[in-house]
Design a protein around this motif. Sequence first.
Motif, PDB file in Angstrom:
ATOM      1  N   MET A   1      35.657  28.814  35.287  1.00 55.24           N
ATOM      2  CA  MET A   1      34.371  29.393  36.273  1.00 55.24           C
ATOM      3  C   MET A   1      35.273  30.122  37.497  1.00 55.24           C
ATOM      4  N   GLU A   2      35.240  30.823  37.833  1.00 57.53           N
ATOM      5  CA  GLU A   2      35.300  30.578  39.168  1.00 57.53           C
ATOM      6  C   GLU A   2      34.195  31.733  40.373  1.00 57.53           C
ATOM      7  N   GLY A   3      34.095  32.038  39.906  1.00 56.50           N
ATOM      8  CA  GLY A   3      33.121  32.800  41.145  1.00 56.50           C
ATOM      9  C   GLY A   3      31.937  31.644  41.650  1.00 56.50           C
ATOM     10  N   LYS A  47      30.895  34.982  50.585  1.00 57.00           N
ATOM     11  CA  LYS A  47      30.551  36.114  49.598  1.00 57.00           C
ATOM     12  C   LYS A  47      30.067  35.282  47.511  1.00 57.00           C
ATOM     13  N   PRO A  48      29.204  34.345  47.258  1.00 54.81           N
ATOM     14  CA  PRO A  48      29.869  34.032  46.273  1.00 54.81           C
ATOM     15  C   PRO A  48      28.711  34.848  45.321  1.00 54.81           C
ATOM     16  N   GLU A  49      29.406  34.629  43.976  1.00 53.61           N
ATOM     17  CA  GLU A  49      29.084  35.582  42.861  1.00 53.61           C
ATOM     18  C   GLU A  49      27.007  35.152  43.011  1.00 53.61           C
ATOM     19  N   LEU A  50      26.257  34.267  42.718  1.00 55.47           N
ATOM     20  CA  LEU A  50      24.916  34.208  42.885  1.00 55.47           C
ATOM     21  C   LEU A  50      24.744  33.221  43.614  1.00 55.47           C
ATOM     22  N   VAL A  51      23.007  33.634  44.023  1.00 61.29           N
ATOM     23  CA  VAL A  51      22.814  32.287  45.254  1.00 61.29           C
ATOM     24  C   VAL A  51      21.397  31.848  44.125  1.00 61.29           C
ATOM     25  N   LYS A  77      23.229  38.990  43.844  1.00 65.38           N
ATOM     26  CA  LYS A  77      23.051  38.462  43.271  1.00 65.38           C
ATOM     27  C   LYS A  77      21.753  37.185  43.199  1.00 65.38           C
ATOM     28  N   ILE A  78      20.647  37.424  43.755  1.00 65.59           N
ATOM     29  CA  ILE A  78      19.549  36.024  43.916  1.00 65.59           C
ATOM     30  C   ILE A  78      18.367  35.628  43.268  1.00 65.59           C
ATOM     31  N   VAL A  79      18.886  33.988  42.466  1.00 66.72           N
ATOM     32  CA  VAL A  79      17.566  33.476  41.609  1.00 66.72           C
ATOM     33  C   VAL A  79      17.154  32.586  42.752  1.00 66.72           C
ATOM     34  N   MET A  80      15.738  33.147  42.125  1.00 66.99           N
ATOM     35  CA  MET A  80      14.617  32.098  43.428  1.00 66.99           C
ATOM     36  C   MET A  80      13.913  31.602  42.411  1.00 66.99           C
ATOM     37  N   VAL A 115      21.311  31.456  34.838  1.00 67.59           N
ATOM     38  CA  VAL A 115      22.921  31.519  35.205  1.00 67.59           C
ATOM     39  C   VAL A 115      24.193  32.502  34.625  1.00 67.59           C
ATOM     40  N   GLN A 116      24.096  31.858  33.497  1.00 65.81           N
ATOM     41  CA  GLN A 116      24.799  32.795  32.225  1.00 65.81           C
ATOM     42  C   GLN A 116      25.104  33.934  31.471  1.00 65.81           C
ATOM     43  N   GLY A 117      23.289  34.348  32.729  1.00 65.49           N
ATOM     44  CA  GLY A 117      22.510  35.833  32.194  1.00 65.49           C
ATOM     45  C   GLY A 117      22.796  36.563  32.846  1.00 65.49           C
ATOM     46  N   ILE A 118      23.468  36.501  34.274  1.00 68.99           N
ATOM     47  CA  ILE A 118      23.981  36.915  35.689  1.00 68.99           C
ATOM     48  C   ILE A 118      25.368  37.278  34.969  1.00 68.99           C
ATOM     49  N   ILE A 119      25.909  36.063  35.635  1.00 66.07           N
ATOM     50  CA  ILE A 119      27.573  35.789  36.056  1.00 66.07           C
ATOM     51  C   ILE A 119      28.182  35.398  34.678  1.00 66.07           C
ATOM     52  N   GLY A 120      27.079  35.429  33.850  1.00 63.95           N
ATOM     53  CA  GLY A 120      28.006  34.502  32.370  1.00 63.95           C
ATOM     54  C   GLY A 120      28.827  33.103  32.623  1.00 63.95           C
TER      55      GLY A 120
END
Length: 120
Positions: A1-3, A47-51, A77-80, A115-120
């Motif tokens: 997984m790269e991101g 510049k992360p793919e997800l926070v 894309k941010i998850v709190m 995480v999987q739902g947002i970035i796979g």
Amino acid sequence: MEGKILVVDDAAFMRMMIKDTLKKNGYENLIEAADGELAVQAYKAEKPELVIMDITMPNKNGLEALKEIKDFDPSAKIVMCSAMGQESMVVEAIRSGAKDFIVKPFKADRVLKTVQGIIG
């Protein structure tokens, strides 16, 4: 997984738990920050793919950091993460652009599913 995934929490233990969960499931490119101010700096630099970010932190809380990151990058894309009983903060976070939220104490499968739902 790269991101890249940026994990933000003032508690080192919580960062470690989230990172361990992600690493066990193939997410290797992990960075971390200990408060909202550092999170904004790390986001701009990396510049992360997800926070994945806690709400309650010193220096700059998660809501302030969320708004600053979204101003810098509206597609962020941010998850709190929040403890039980912080529903009003969660609502504000979603209104401010958070993709989802995870209630603490969280279960590993919930973090993974999000995480999987947002970035796979």
